[in-house]
Design a protein around this motif. Structure first.
Motif, PDB file in Angstrom:
ATOM      1  N   ALA A 235       6.265   5.381  -0.902  1.00 56.58           N
ATOM      2  CA  ALA A 235       5.307   6.052  -1.776  1.00 56.58           C
ATOM      3  C   ALA A 235       5.318   5.509  -3.203  1.00 56.58           C
ATOM      4  CB  ALA A 235       5.588   7.548  -1.790  1.00 56.58           C
ATOM      5  N   ARG A 236       6.505   5.256  -3.745  1.00 55.40           N
ATOM      6  CA  ARG A 236       6.564   4.804  -5.137  1.00 55.40           C
ATOM      7  C   ARG A 236       5.887   3.452  -5.304  1.00 55.40           C
ATOM      8  NH1 ARG A 236       6.376   8.169  -8.317  1.00 55.40           N
ATOM      9  NH2 ARG A 236       4.642   6.911  -9.025  1.00 55.40           N
ATOM     10  N   ARG A 237       6.148   2.540  -4.381  1.00 63.47           N
ATOM     11  CA  ARG A 237       5.527   1.213  -4.458  1.00 63.47           C
ATOM     12  C   ARG A 237       4.020   1.321  -4.286  1.00 63.47           C
ATOM     13  NH1 ARG A 237       3.579  -2.486  -1.004  1.00 63.47           N
ATOM     14  NH2 ARG A 237       4.208  -1.309   0.842  1.00 63.47           N
ATOM     15  N   ALA A 238       3.579   2.148  -3.317  1.00 65.70           N
ATOM     16  CA  ALA A 238       2.149   2.307  -3.074  1.00 65.70           C
ATOM     17  C   ALA A 238       1.442   2.872  -4.299  1.00 65.70           C
ATOM     18  CB  ALA A 238       1.929   3.214  -1.865  1.00 65.70           C
ATOM     19  N   LEU A 239       2.045   3.851  -4.951  1.00 69.18           N
ATOM     20  CA  LEU A 239       1.416   4.455  -6.123  1.00 69.18           C
ATOM     21  C   LEU A 239       1.354   3.485  -7.293  1.00 69.18           C
ATOM     22  CD1 LEU A 239       2.950   8.005  -5.840  1.00 69.18           C
ATOM     23  CD2 LEU A 239       0.500   7.474  -5.879  1.00 69.18           C
ATOM     24  N   ASP A 240       2.391   2.691  -7.484  1.00 72.05           N
ATOM     25  CA  ASP A 240       2.355   1.683  -8.545  1.00 72.05           C
ATOM     26  C   ASP A 240       1.197   0.709  -8.311  1.00 72.05           C
ATOM     27  OD1 ASP A 240       4.532   2.834  -9.749  1.00 72.05           O
ATOM     28  OD2 ASP A 240       5.990   1.403  -8.921  1.00 72.05           O
ATOM     29  N   GLY A 241       0.997   0.351  -7.034  1.00 70.44           N
ATOM     30  CA  GLY A 241      -0.111  -0.545  -6.723  1.00 70.44           C
ATOM     31  C   GLY A 241      -1.463   0.106  -6.925  1.00 70.44           C
ATOM     32  N   LEU A 242      -1.590   1.368  -6.549  1.00 71.85           N
ATOM     33  CA  LEU A 242      -2.859   2.080  -6.723  1.00 71.85           C
ATOM     34  C   LEU A 242      -3.207   2.239  -8.198  1.00 71.85           C
ATOM     35  CD1 LEU A 242      -2.497   4.877  -4.016  1.00 71.85           C
ATOM     36  CD2 LEU A 242      -4.187   3.019  -4.013  1.00 71.85           C
ATOM     37  N   LYS A 243      -2.213   2.557  -9.011  1.00 71.84           N
ATOM     38  CA  LYS A 243      -2.472   2.760 -10.437  1.00 71.84           C
ATOM     39  C   LYS A 243      -2.851   1.456 -11.143  1.00 71.84           C
ATOM     40  CE  LYS A 243       1.372   5.123 -11.133  1.00 71.84           C
ATOM     41  NZ  LYS A 243       2.423   5.924 -11.831  1.00 71.84           N
ATOM     42  N   ALA A 244      -2.522   0.321 -10.530  1.00 69.93           N
ATOM     43  CA  ALA A 244      -2.874  -0.975 -11.121  1.00 69.93           C
ATOM     44  C   ALA A 244      -4.314  -1.384 -10.791  1.00 69.93           C
ATOM     45  CB  ALA A 244      -1.900  -2.041 -10.630  1.00 69.93           C
ATOM     46  N   LEU A 245      -4.940  -0.676  -9.831  1.00 70.57           N
ATOM     47  CA  LEU A 245      -6.313  -1.012  -9.436  1.00 70.57           C
ATOM     48  C   LEU A 245      -7.319  -0.445 -10.432  1.00 70.57           C
ATOM     49  CD1 LEU A 245      -6.160  -0.251  -5.601  1.00 70.57           C
ATOM     50  CD2 LEU A 245      -5.982  -2.486  -6.711  1.00 70.57           C
ATOM     51  N   LYS A 246      -8.482  -1.070 -10.519  1.00 67.98           N
ATOM     52  CA  LYS A 246      -9.585  -0.535 -11.299  1.00 67.98           C
ATOM     53  C   LYS A 246     -10.394   0.390 -10.392  1.00 67.98           C
ATOM     54  CE  LYS A 246     -10.013  -4.427 -14.490  1.00 67.98           C
ATOM     55  NZ  LYS A 246     -10.904  -5.499 -15.037  1.00 67.98           N
ATOM     56  N   LEU A 247     -10.093   1.660 -10.463  1.00 68.38           N
ATOM     57  CA  LEU A 247     -10.696   2.639  -9.574  1.00 68.38           C
ATOM     58  C   LEU A 247     -11.754   3.463 -10.298  1.00 68.38           C
ATOM     59  CD1 LEU A 247      -7.453   4.002  -7.846  1.00 68.38           C
ATOM     60  CD2 LEU A 247      -9.154   2.478  -6.826  1.00 68.38           C
ATOM     61  N   PRO A 248     -12.755   3.951  -9.563  1.00 69.26           N
ATOM     62  CA  PRO A 248     -13.696   4.903 -10.148  1.00 69.26           C
ATOM     63  C   PRO A 248     -12.937   6.125 -10.650  1.00 69.26           C
ATOM     64  CG  PRO A 248     -14.400   4.211  -7.959  1.00 69.26           C
ATOM     65  CD  PRO A 248     -13.036   3.667  -8.160  1.00 69.26           C
ATOM     66  N   ASP A 249     -13.507   6.841 -11.610  1.00 74.52           N
ATOM     67  CA  ASP A 249     -12.813   7.976 -12.218  1.00 74.52           C
ATOM     68  C   ASP A 249     -12.360   9.000 -11.178  1.00 74.52           C
ATOM     69  OD1 ASP A 249     -13.127   6.831 -14.659  1.00 74.52           O
ATOM     70  OD2 ASP A 249     -14.837   8.066 -15.273  1.00 74.52           O
ATOM     71  N   ALA A 250     -13.238   9.316 -10.219  1.00 78.58           N
ATOM     72  CA  ALA A 250     -12.885  10.321  -9.209  1.00 78.58           C
ATOM     73  C   ALA A 250     -11.714   9.858  -8.359  1.00 78.58           C
ATOM     74  CB  ALA A 250     -14.093  10.631  -8.331  1.00 78.58           C
ATOM     75  N   ALA A 251     -11.692   8.566  -8.018  1.00 79.37           N
ATOM     76  CA  ALA A 251     -10.587   8.025  -7.218  1.00 79.37           C
ATOM     77  C   ALA A 251      -9.304   7.976  -8.047  1.00 79.37           C
ATOM     78  CB  ALA A 251     -10.942   6.635  -6.700  1.00 79.37           C
ATOM     79  N   ALA A 252      -9.421   7.647  -9.332  1.00 84.32           N
ATOM     80  CA  ALA A 252      -8.244   7.625 -10.195  1.00 84.32           C
ATOM     81  C   ALA A 252      -7.627   9.015 -10.312  1.00 84.32           C
ATOM     82  CB  ALA A 252      -8.625   7.091 -11.577  1.00 84.32           C
ATOM     83  N   LYS A 253      -8.477  10.057 -10.332  1.00 85.86           N
ATOM     84  CA  LYS A 253      -7.964  11.430 -10.372  1.00 85.86           C
ATOM     85  C   LYS A 253      -7.188  11.749  -9.094  1.00 85.86           C
ATOM     86  CE  LYS A 253      -7.681  15.842 -11.604  1.00 85.86           C
ATOM     87  NZ  LYS A 253      -7.146  16.431 -10.373  1.00 85.86           N
TER      88      LYS A 253
END
Length: 393
Positions: A235-253
């Motif tokens: 989970a920690r690695r996956a979240l670090d990768g997700l937070k590095a992506l340029k996501l739409p605001d709703a997806a970032a939330k």
């Protein structure tokens, strides 16, 4: 009846080669001793664990009117429901294929005026039209709990942690909690302007972990969706990768909520392995937010699933359902308590005293034709009362 003293694997093997199996439809079976007793004990221990966290037990019926079972999110399970005509009301009825939505109905009707959040637990059999590759059984026991009336993140944390704690308390080793958010991928496809048909195709490819197909059908969303595929894991690695992506605001939330959830679950259960699959959807069709699967390292397939949904009455809810057949497969072999053979004519007071001492007894109702030990073995007993003491056979 499986001979007493056999291990759990022995008993399961004897069931799997039962010559009477052809008398039952595919996916249905008789559960014999001692497995039937172990499963009942496991169910009661799970419910006792839920009760210690404030979950009160409810018992919905096995069958009810079809429209109540299919209300709201229940329509997602319509293809798995057996239907019959009620000869009294002349209305269609359905055999439950999941208990969760019945508990939601109870909350919306019988307990509509009760203080929220409601915490309810249950155990019972369900019947489905088809089994799956990992669970070919069409009838199996569920035990679970529902927390209805709160959309707080703390409710999601409680759900994931309680499910893992309850199963660990049974003695299942090597647990891992896999977290997903079924709305993450649809949020991304919508933000990139995919039409409904292309979005469905992308979701199917994501579920199948088919990178080539996802690249072909994902359009502008494909690069981000491929990242979801790559990031499944710790989970920690996956979240670090997700937070590095340029996501739409709703997806970032959504990612921010997942990040907070993982931190709180890990703090509450530091020994629990937590993983994240940001693109998982299959099996979570009626979930509207954070969802979970519980696994054990020694069993193929999940022990249970749960997560966020909306009740037919529009209330926020979350919960977890454990599959008793899978949980039993994950448990280490359990000792079978000794069964003492009481010869014909043994005083009832003797049997009562032995049971007070913790023995199980099997009383002969007719005079023995021969050797007591031979009679005890024939009855499946491991010990015999010889008139003065309990002896092994």
């Amino acid at each position: 009846m499986a001979p007493r003293g056999k291990s759990r694997s022995d008993a399961q093997e004897s069931e799997s080669v039962d010559p009477a199996a052809g008398l039952l439809p595919a996916g249905l079976r008789d559960v014999l001793a001692p497995r039937a007793e172990w499963e009942a004990q496991a169910s009661e221990k799970l419910l006792a664990g839920f009760a210690r966290h404030g979950y009160v037990r409810v018992k919905p019926p096995l069958i009810e009117f079809e429209e109540t079972l299919l209300a709201g999110s229940g329509v997602a399970l319509a293809g798995q429901m057996f239907r019959v005509m009620d000869p009294v009301s002349q209305r269609m009825m359905g055999l439950r294929n999941d208990v969760t939505l019945q508990v939601a109905r109870i909350a919306a009707t019988r307990l509509r005026d009760a203080v929220r959040p409601l915490r309810m637990a249950y155990a019972g059999q369900v019947l489905r039209v088809r089994g799956s590759q990992l669970r070919p059984e069409r009838q199996f026991a569920q035990a679970g709990f529902e927390l209805i009336g709160s959309d707080a993140l703390a409710a999601d944390v409680e759900t994931g942690v309680l499910a893992a704690e309850a199963v660990a308390a049974l003695g299942v080793p090597g647990l891992s909690l896999d977290i997903t958010q079924p709305q993450l991928a649809p949020t991304i496809t919508e933000a990139h302007g995919l039409d409904p048909k292309a979005a469905r195709a992308a979701r199917r490819a994501l579920d199948r972990k088919d990178a080539a197909e996802l690249k072909a059908v994902g359009g502008a969303a494909a690069p981000t969706l491929l990242k979801l595929l790559e990031l499944a894991g710790p989970a920690r690695r996956a979240l670090d990768g997700l937070k590095a992506l340029k996501l739409p605001d709703a997806a970032a939330k959504i990612v921010a909520d997942l990040d907070a959830l993982v931190r709180e679950v890990s703090a509450a259960a530091p020994d629990l392995l937590v993983t994240l699959d940001p693109g998982e959807f299959r099996g979570f069709e009626y979930h509207t937010g954070i969802a979970f699967s519980l696994f054990a390292r020694n069993v193929r397939g999940e022990l249970g699933r749960g997560g966020r949904y909306t009740t037919p009455a529009g209330e926020p809810a979350t919960g977890f359902t454990l599959y008793l057949d899978s949980v039993m497969r994950a448990l280490p072999a359990q000792p079978v308590p000794p069964m003492v053979y009481l010869p014909h004519g043994t005083p009832r007071s003797t049997g009562a005293e032995l049971r007070r001492q913790g023995h199980a007894t099997w009383a002969a109702l007719n005079p023995e034709a021969g050797d007591l030990k031979k009679a005890a073995k024939a009855a499946g007993c491991s010990h015999v009362w010889d008139g003065t003491a309990v002896r092994p056979v």
